[in-house]
Scaffold this active site. Structure first.
Site, PDB file in Angstrom:
ATOM      1  N   HIS A 507     -29.024   7.767  -7.240  1.00  0.00           N
ATOM      2  CA  HIS A 507     -28.274   8.920  -7.612  1.00  0.00           C
ATOM      3  C   HIS A 507     -29.380  10.196  -7.683  1.00  0.00           C
ATOM      4  O   HIS A 507     -28.912  11.260  -7.149  1.00  0.00           O
ATOM      5  CB  HIS A 507     -27.627   8.698  -9.011  1.00  0.00           C
ATOM      6  CG  HIS A 507     -26.849   9.695  -9.521  1.00  0.00           C
ATOM      7  ND1 HIS A 507     -25.583   9.689  -9.457  1.00  0.00           N
ATOM      8  CD2 HIS A 507     -27.357  10.822 -10.319  1.00  0.00           C
ATOM      9  CE1 HIS A 507     -25.098  10.823 -10.086  1.00  0.00           C
ATOM     10  NE2 HIS A 507     -26.122  11.438 -10.358  1.00  0.00           N
ATOM     11  N   GLU A 508     -30.143  10.121  -8.603  1.00  0.00           N
ATOM     12  CA  GLU A 508     -31.149  11.420  -8.828  1.00  0.00           C
ATOM     13  C   GLU A 508     -31.670  11.774  -7.531  1.00  0.00           C
ATOM     14  O   GLU A 508     -31.978  13.110  -7.043  1.00  0.00           O
ATOM     15  CB  GLU A 508     -32.078  11.122  -9.951  1.00  0.00           C
ATOM     16  CG  GLU A 508     -31.562  10.584 -11.151  1.00  0.00           C
ATOM     17  CD  GLU A 508     -30.435  11.769 -11.803  1.00  0.00           C
ATOM     18  OE1 GLU A 508     -30.398  12.964 -11.404  1.00  0.00           O
ATOM     19  OE2 GLU A 508     -29.494  11.317 -12.529  1.00  0.00           O
ATOM     20  N   HIS A 511     -29.576  14.081  -5.694  1.00  0.00           N
ATOM     21  CA  HIS A 511     -29.767  15.517  -6.239  1.00  0.00           C
ATOM     22  C   HIS A 511     -30.861  16.135  -5.475  1.00  0.00           C
ATOM     23  O   HIS A 511     -30.953  17.266  -5.020  1.00  0.00           O
ATOM     24  CB  HIS A 511     -29.761  15.478  -7.646  1.00  0.00           C
ATOM     25  CG  HIS A 511     -28.667  15.327  -8.339  1.00  0.00           C
ATOM     26  ND1 HIS A 511     -27.529  15.985  -8.243  1.00  0.00           N
ATOM     27  CD2 HIS A 511     -28.231  14.631  -9.325  1.00  0.00           C
ATOM     28  CE1 HIS A 511     -26.353  15.514  -9.058  1.00  0.00           C
ATOM     29  NE2 HIS A 511     -27.020  14.461 -10.080  1.00  0.00           N
ATOM     30  N   HIS A 514     -30.003  16.995  -2.260  1.00  0.00           N
ATOM     31  CA  HIS A 514     -29.102  18.173  -2.066  1.00  0.00           C
ATOM     32  C   HIS A 514     -30.197  19.687  -2.184  1.00  0.00           C
ATOM     33  O   HIS A 514     -29.877  20.501  -1.412  1.00  0.00           O
ATOM     34  CB  HIS A 514     -28.476  18.274  -3.368  1.00  0.00           C
ATOM     35  CG  HIS A 514     -27.120  19.195  -3.101  1.00  0.00           C
ATOM     36  ND1 HIS A 514     -26.267  19.318  -4.174  1.00  0.00           N
ATOM     37  CD2 HIS A 514     -26.602  19.755  -2.290  1.00  0.00           C
ATOM     38  CE1 HIS A 514     -25.159  20.190  -3.978  1.00  0.00           C
ATOM     39  NE2 HIS A 514     -25.464  20.267  -2.717  1.00  0.00           N
TER      40      HIS A 514
HETATM   41 ZN   LIG Z   1     -26.148  13.427 -11.248  1.00  0.00          ZN
END
Ligand SMILES: [Zn+2]
Length: 730
Positions: A507-508, A511, A514
């Site tokens: 998940h991290e 980011h 992104h």
């Molecule tokens: Zn998050």
């Protein structure tokens, strides 16, 4: 699965930095001190890769004066734009603002790293001093009347300027952001707004420090071997070192953080101790005395309501959601309510399963909140034959990191290579740095990895953007970091993590990707600088690749034998994906709904305890579950404005991520190159250059549908589509 729950965000301080890059001011006596030329934090970052953070080259004492000097510099830069004798143009106003605040960006990054990962007494004192000053600084920029007049003039002329879509977006965001921050107010109202913002900033700091104090000092001490019943060796060892480091050598301690409490509640067979640990955890910030957060919260809500009215909005929630993808509280509530009923119904089924096991075992109990994780684990074993302890030996932190890198290569053509120790300075010896290049070998950026827990580091996992990508005048390469709180193993031993933690890791990293993939011209539009109900979409989506065969076969390897996780265990993991979704969804949604309703309540004085009780009663909160974050410990809502009236964002984003994942499944599967390219072009590289609803439609070919979310969680699908629809642009 969801990641609603974890991932407190991300951008931490970068939010401030992002704000700073677009904001203007009026000069201030207190800040007009001459910048200290000897302060190493004020010097542009030097060294390779477009410059690197100067860790090891400054003292903590340099941070506050550097912030003061950098704010003064930024105010002066902005004032030059505001005072310009030339007629306002896009170039001399909007673009010129993009080039300001670079020093403050750099210093804020260092400040953010220290407050989130090296938060000792010294740093706390700096934070207490600087928080209101930074808030006041933001107001000086937003309340600069001459500057706003220039922005407004450019905005009025926007249709005649021949701007491209990215430029139009930037102009609209500047105009809207300034309006929303009070630029149109008269002077007395501006003054009051600034007072409110500074008071709020101090209250947020107080809230956070109270919470950190309770989390870091409170514990349940286990006195004897029999208190450890059910705990595996790794947890016992962690409890020994926790006790030793807190002056309780020879005993065991369960400290008051989620990473310590959750495993205990899942595995301890001592129901009395489970209850004790559970009570400690859910009462954080709610124990009376100096560290109690209730009065602080009541004050925050009161000041936020006044601020919203001053700015012309009915409530804080209306103000916060105006520039989100959801646009209005009603739409966010609509999504939450659509999911609440099936989720609460599922909880009753889950409890019935658990009660059946308890009855079979003749436990003689009614399932209580401190039993939920314990019996859920038993149900999981019984229904899915899946034991967390059987999976863990296959989940080596470093192997999974290699797996994430591999996924980034398959989807986006990125390559990661470790930099030799010492070639780039770090703020703490455990931090490692990787260089990121594209498929052609061109430099993309740096990825800092800070994996281990330590005192003064905030709990949870998050991503931070040290330097945003942009290429207005030249290419500025990005620097991002991922941070988590794994317990460091003994030298030479692999760190084994849970399935949940593995998902959070991905998940991290989503980011981080992104940020790394960003390809924009203007810094304000870069990477993760998107609305908060959109920012979790790329990260939640990336979690899905952990479940894919190539990742599991190649990277989920047994730490002793090197054998890949067996196919039948993978099937069990896949089947178990929908397990416990009632609990996960309800504990999250209860917090999200309370957050929204607190901020829709307007002026009425609020007793947080009473409000929480009443709201949960109205919702029909199952008695076996508590909110994931009770109000007195709800940092998303009260440690800053960031996720206030915004905790719903995880569900909103997950609606998008579930729907986006199905785009791959409808294609050639998770590694479909054409879908991956659309994902890159319209989502991961686009930053905030496009309205999120428009970007999503360009990727998916249609608006998002709630059906995928319901399927993902195993809830019945109804016909309604309450997900995002075309966002209205001015
Ligand atoms: Zn998050």
């Amino acid at each position: 699965m969801i990641d609603l729950r974890r991932s407190a965000v991300i951008v931490g301080l970068a939010t401030l930095a992002a704000a700073c890059a677009t904001q203007p001011p009026a000069p201030d006596k207190a800040m007009a001190k001459a910048p200290d030329a000897n302060n190493p934090l004020l010097v542009p970052w030097s060294g390779p890769y477009g410059g690197i953070p100067p860790f090891g080259n400054f003292k903590v004492e340099d941070i506050a004066p550097a912030l003061e000097a950098a704010m003064a510099e930024n105010l002066a830069e902005i004032d030059r734009i505001a005072q310009s004798p030339d007629a306002p143009t896009f170039e001399n106003t909007i673009v010129a603002m993009e080039r300001t605040g670079l020093t403050l960006d750099r210093v804020s990054t260092i400040y953010g790293i220290y407050t989130s990962t090296m938060n000792d007494a010294k740093v706390q004192a700096i934070e207490t001093e600087m928080a209101p000053k930074l808030a006041a600084f933001n107001d000086k920029i937003f309340q600069n009347g001459r500057l706003f007049a220039r922005i407004a003039a450019v905005y009025e002329a926007r249709d005649r300027l021949g701007l491209n879509p990215e430029q139009q977006r930037l102009l609209w965001l500047d105009y809207t952001t300034f309006s929303r921050a009070g630029a149109k107010l008269d002077d007395p109202a501006k003054k009051r707004l600034s007072d409110l913002n500074q008071q709020l900033a101090s209250l947020y700091t107080k809230f956070s420090q109270n919470l950190l104090a309770e989390e870091s000092t409170q514990m349940v001490v286990l006195e004897q071997e029999s208190d450890l019943a059910g705990l595996p060796p790794a947890l016992r060892e962690a409890a020994v070192s926790a006790a030793t480091s807190r002056g309780q050598a020879g005993k065991w301690a369960i400290v008051n953080t989620r990473s310590s409490v959750d495993p205990f509640l899942t595995l301890s067979t001592r129901r009395d101790l489970r209850e004790k640990v559970w009570r400690m955890f859910i009462m954080r910030g709610d124990n009376g005395g100096a560290r109690d957060n209730n009065a602080t919260i009541a004050e925050i809500l009161k000041l936020r309501a006044e601020r919203a009215r001053l700015l012309g909005y009915p409530t804080h929630a209306h103000w916060r959601l105006e520039d989100s993808m959801a646009k209005a509280p009603e739409r966010a509530l609509g999504l939450m309510e659509a999911v609440w009923k099936p989720a609460a119904a599922r909880v009753h089924e889950e409890v019935a399963d658990m009660q059946a096991i308890a009855d079979r075992e003749k436990a003689g109990i009614r399932i209580s909140p401190w039993d939920y994780r314990f019996y859920a684990e038993k149900v999981r074993k019984a229904k899915y034959d899946l034991d967390e302890n059987d999976v863990k030996p296959y989940l080596q932190l470093e192997k999974l990191r290699e797996g994430m890198f591999w996924v980034a290569g398959e989807l986006f053509g990125l390559r990661f290579a470790p930099l030799a120790d010492g070639s780039v300075p770090v703020y703490q010896p455990d931090v490692r740095v990787f260089r990121v290049t594209d498929a052609a070998g061109k430099h993309v950026g740096l990825w800092y990895f800070d994996p281990y827990a330590r005192p003064g580091k905030r709990s949870g996992a998050w991503m931070n953007e040290y330097r945003r990508q942009w290429h207005l005048d030249h290419d500025v390469p990005v620097i991002v970091s991922n941070n988590s709180n794994f317990v460091k193993g003994k030298p030479g031993e692999p760190v084994l993590i849970s399935w949940d933690d593995a998902r959070t890791l991905f998940h991290e990293f989503g980011h981080a990707l992104h940020g790394l993939n960003s390809n924009v011209i203007y810094p304000s539009l870069s990477g993760t600088s998107v609305p908060r109900d959109y920012v979790e979409f790329p990260s939640q989506l990336l979690e899905r690749w952990l479940y894919t065969r190539p990742v599991l076969d190649r990277f989920a390897l047994h730490f002793r034998t090197g054998a890949p996780v067996p196919a039948e265990m993978v099937q069990k993991i896949e089947r178990a994906q929908r397990f416990n979704q009632g609990f996960i969804t309800v504990e999250y949604l209860a917090s999200a709904l309370v957050d929204m309703k607190l901020h829709l309540a307007g002026d009425a004085p609020i007793d947080p305890r009473q409000f929480e009780r009443d709201t949960l009663a109205q919702l029909g909160m199952p008695s076996e579950i508590v909110m994931r974050h009770r109000t007195p410990q709800f940092a998303h809502a009260f440690a800053g404005d960031g996720y206030s009236a915004g905790y719903y964002s995880y569900l909103w984003s997950d609606t998008l991520s579930a729907d986006a994942w199905e785009a791959f499944l409808e294609g050639a599967g998770p590694y479909d190159k054409a879908v991956a390219k659309r994902l890159h072009d319209h989502v991961f590289s686009a930053g905030n250059t496009v309205d999120p609803a428009v970007a999503y439609r360009a990727f998916r070919g249609r608006d998002p549908d709630i059906g995928a979310l319901m399927r993902k969680r195993g809830f019945p699908v109804s016909g309604s589509n309450v997900a995002a629809e075309r966002a209205s642009r001015p």
